[in-house]
Design a protein around this motif. Structure first.
Motif, PDB file in Angstrom:
ATOM      1  N   ALA A 102      45.691  33.723  35.640  1.00 26.42           N
ATOM      2  CA  ALA A 102      46.178  35.080  35.902  1.00 26.42           C
ATOM      3  C   ALA A 102      47.584  35.033  36.483  1.00 26.42           C
ATOM      4  O   ALA A 102      48.448  35.850  36.138  1.00 26.42           O
ATOM      5  N   GLN A 106      51.155  36.380  34.995  1.00 29.23           N
ATOM      6  CA  GLN A 106      51.941  37.319  35.776  1.00 29.23           C
ATOM      7  C   GLN A 106      53.388  36.870  35.913  1.00 29.23           C
ATOM      8  O   GLN A 106      54.302  37.674  35.822  1.00 29.23           O
ATOM      9  N   PHE A 137      47.492  42.299  36.727  1.00 28.63           N
ATOM     10  CA  PHE A 137      47.518  41.415  37.890  1.00 28.63           C
ATOM     11  C   PHE A 137      47.445  42.133  39.240  1.00 28.63           C
ATOM     12  O   PHE A 137      46.650  41.742  40.099  1.00 28.63           O
TER      13      PHE A 137
END
Ligand SMILES: Nc1ncnc2c1ncn2[C@@H]1O[C@H](COP(=O)(O)OP(=O)(O)OP(=O)(O)O)[C@@H](O)[C@H]1O
Ligand SMILES: [Mg+2]
Lengths: 265, 275
Positions: A102, A106, A137
């Motif tokens: 993640a 991002q 995010f």
């Protein structure tokens, strides 16, 4: 302190920024007129307004497209972000394994990912995915933080009362996480718009799309600078709209109990 | 399970639970308790008195089953074993209530909903719980504030909500961790009286942690004075449970004598803990 508090309620709080804005627009108009700048260098605010009215059908159509993408991306970001945050909260192993991904998603600039998306996906889907990636995010990160911020004594109280996992989730974890989630959502709203615009620009330069950002690219090619400004204005407006709606949602949900909304309540 | 309303309240010598050789060592290598032996007797009002950091809160949490001892054992008297948190043996709503050192209210819920919580978690609807909730709020003098949110209350009022929440289930064992420490003296005296009345009325057992010698003497049928390093029982002061606890008692020579005894024990406990 006293002056600050007085400021909160006085009409000056609205009048002052409005006056500053009006002055800026006026100065702009004057600069254009006094220097007799041609519209393809710098259009006057009046001309921008006229263009906005003249091209309203195509521009508002485009704004709806962009807003539609943004809202859809935001909805998916909420589903995915909250869902994954709940998984993270229940399993440290999953969190350790997935959170770096993640983060990578991002920190990689969306503008760099967009062309890749356009190769694999249809234009609409690619733009949507771009908006989703950036909006996802903050929702995930904030909700995860919120779910971890539970008052340990309250958790003990729930345990003592024999609360089920479901009861603890609905009556303790989710309300605790709510202010964090709403904070993330407000950030995500702005980012989703940016993601949508970036996606559209990437797609637009390939000659596709019909959102506001595409109108900007198109106007730039044709040196239709007044329309470019008008599109820009509408993008700002869309951003303000999204922020306003999300702030309202946050205020409605938190005004009775959360410190962050006490000033407004 | 709540005892029948007409049950005569009496402290018996039958232990409700016994801690033997209990030790608690935290993950950060702090030993809060070591070799703690104590009993909680059926129906008594037991105070735990001791210097800060001697493990009183830790002992209370062990009794509640909120944490497990790292040494020794806690034995419940057969049928009285209440629900163990997360474990088997759940025995109806509110076998144990806990009043934390902090109010620990849900900020997103109003006073009524906060007091409803323990009943709600055991499946009692708002409507069915309403009389009990109103009664509990009445007891702590907050009937007028049922719609208020915690942030709209003073520190002492929040604590009273927390107490109402503990009382609403009519618990058989009430564990209180310095519940009145944040209150002004008048409110404190009033709540002391109310608590005693409640204790007689409900026939519950109370374990009450406090820093205040005067409070512990006024309330308790027995005081355990704790010492630190290692955290364990240092001395015991028994007080005739038949002694009426009223304003006359507060000014009586017996009260003064008992306070002196408890104070001396506490001072020695602190010396022992410091050495
Ligand atoms: N969760 C924890 N993790 C590590 N150490 C802890 C924890 N809880 C308590 N301790 C330590 O255990 C010791 C006893 O703490 P405890 O809270 O039981 O004291 P106490 O007698 O209730 O003190 P006070 O009267 O100040 O509330 C302290 O030294 C404290 O630092
Ligand atoms: Mg304590």
């Amino acid at each position: 302190m006293g002056i600050g508090m007085g400021m909160e309620r006085s009409p000056f709080r609205w009048l002052l920024p409005a006056a500053v804005l009006a002055l800026l627009v006026l100065a702009w108009e004057l600069v254009v007129r006094l220097n007799q700048l041609p519209p393809y260098i710098l259009p006057s605010p009046l001309l921008v307004a006229q263009t906005l009215v003249k091209d309203r059908v195509v521009l508002f159509q485009s704004m709806l497209v962009t807003l539609h993408t943004t809202v859809l991306a935001l909805a998916f970001a909420v589903l995915g972000g909250v869902g994954l945050a709940l998984v993270f909260a229940s399993s440290r192993i999953v969190e350790f394994s997935l959170f770096p991904i993640a983060v990578i998603l991002q920190v990689t600039p969306i503008i760099a990912i967009a062309p890749l998306m356009l190769i694999y996906l249809s234009t609409d889907t690619a733009v949507l995915v771009c908006a989703w990636i950036v909006a996802f995010f903050p929702v995930l990160a904030n909700t995860t933080l919120g779910l971890k911020s539970i008052d340990p004594n309250l958790r003990d109280l729930f345990r003592l009362s024999g609360a089920s996992g479901w009861q603890t989730l609905v009556q303790l974890k989710l309300p605790t996480a709510l202010p964090y989630f709403l904070g993330g959502l407000r950030i995500a709203g702005g980012l989703a718009l940016i993601g949508a615009v970036v996606g559209e620009i990437a797609a637009g330069s390939a000659g596709q799309g019909s959102g506001l950002a595409f109108r900007i690219v198109e106007s730039a090619y044709r040196l239709n600078i007044p329309r470019l400004f008008a599109s820009l204005l509408l993008i700002s407006f869309a951003g303000i709209l999204i922020y306003g709606v999300l702030s309202l949602v946050s205020w409605l949900a938190l005004r009775r109990w959360h410190e962050s909304e006490l000033g407004a309540g | 399970m709540t005892p029948p309303a007409d049950e005569i309240h009496s402290a018996t010598d039958a232990p409700l639970l016994a801690l033997s050789g209990v030790g608690k060592r935290f993950a950060n290598a702090v030993t809060a308790l070591d070799g703690l032996d104590m009993q909680v007797r059926q129906g008594e009002f037991l105070s735990l008195l001791g210097p800060s950091g001697c493990g009183k809160s830790t002992a209370l949490r062990l009794i509640a089953g909120l944490s497990e001892p790292t040494a020794g054992r806690i034995a419940w008297n057969g049928a009285d074993a209440p629900r163990r948190a997360g474990g088997a043996g759940v025995s109806g709503a509110g076998a144990i209530s806990f009043v934390f050192q902090e109010p620990t209210l849900m900020p997103w819920a109003n006073v009524f909903a906060n007091v409803h919580l323990p009943l709600r978690l055991s499946g009692v609807s708002r409507r069915a719980a309403e009389p009990a909730i109103l009664e509990a709020l009445e007891m702590v003098g907050l009937s007028a504030f049922r719609e208020a949110y915690p942030r709209e209350l003073s520190g002492g009022m929040k604590m009273r909500v927390s107490i109402a929440r503990a009382l609403v289930t009519k618990p058989r064992l009430l564990l209180m961790d310095e519940p009145f420490a944040a209150l002004d003296e008048i409110t404190r005296f009033k709540l002391n009286n109310d608590l005693l009345q409640l204790w007689r009325q409900l026939g519950c057992t109370i374990v009450f942690v406090t820093h205040s010698v005067f409070e512990s003497v006024f309330l308790s049928s027995r005081i355990l004075v704790f010492r630190a390093r290692p955290g364990r029982v240092f001395a015991e002061v028994s007080i005739d449970p038949a002694q009426p606890r009223d304003d006359a008692f507060r000014t009586s020579p017996e009260y003064a004598g008992l306070c002196r005894r408890a104070s001396t024990a506490l001072a020695s406990a602190m010396d022992a803990g410091a050495g």
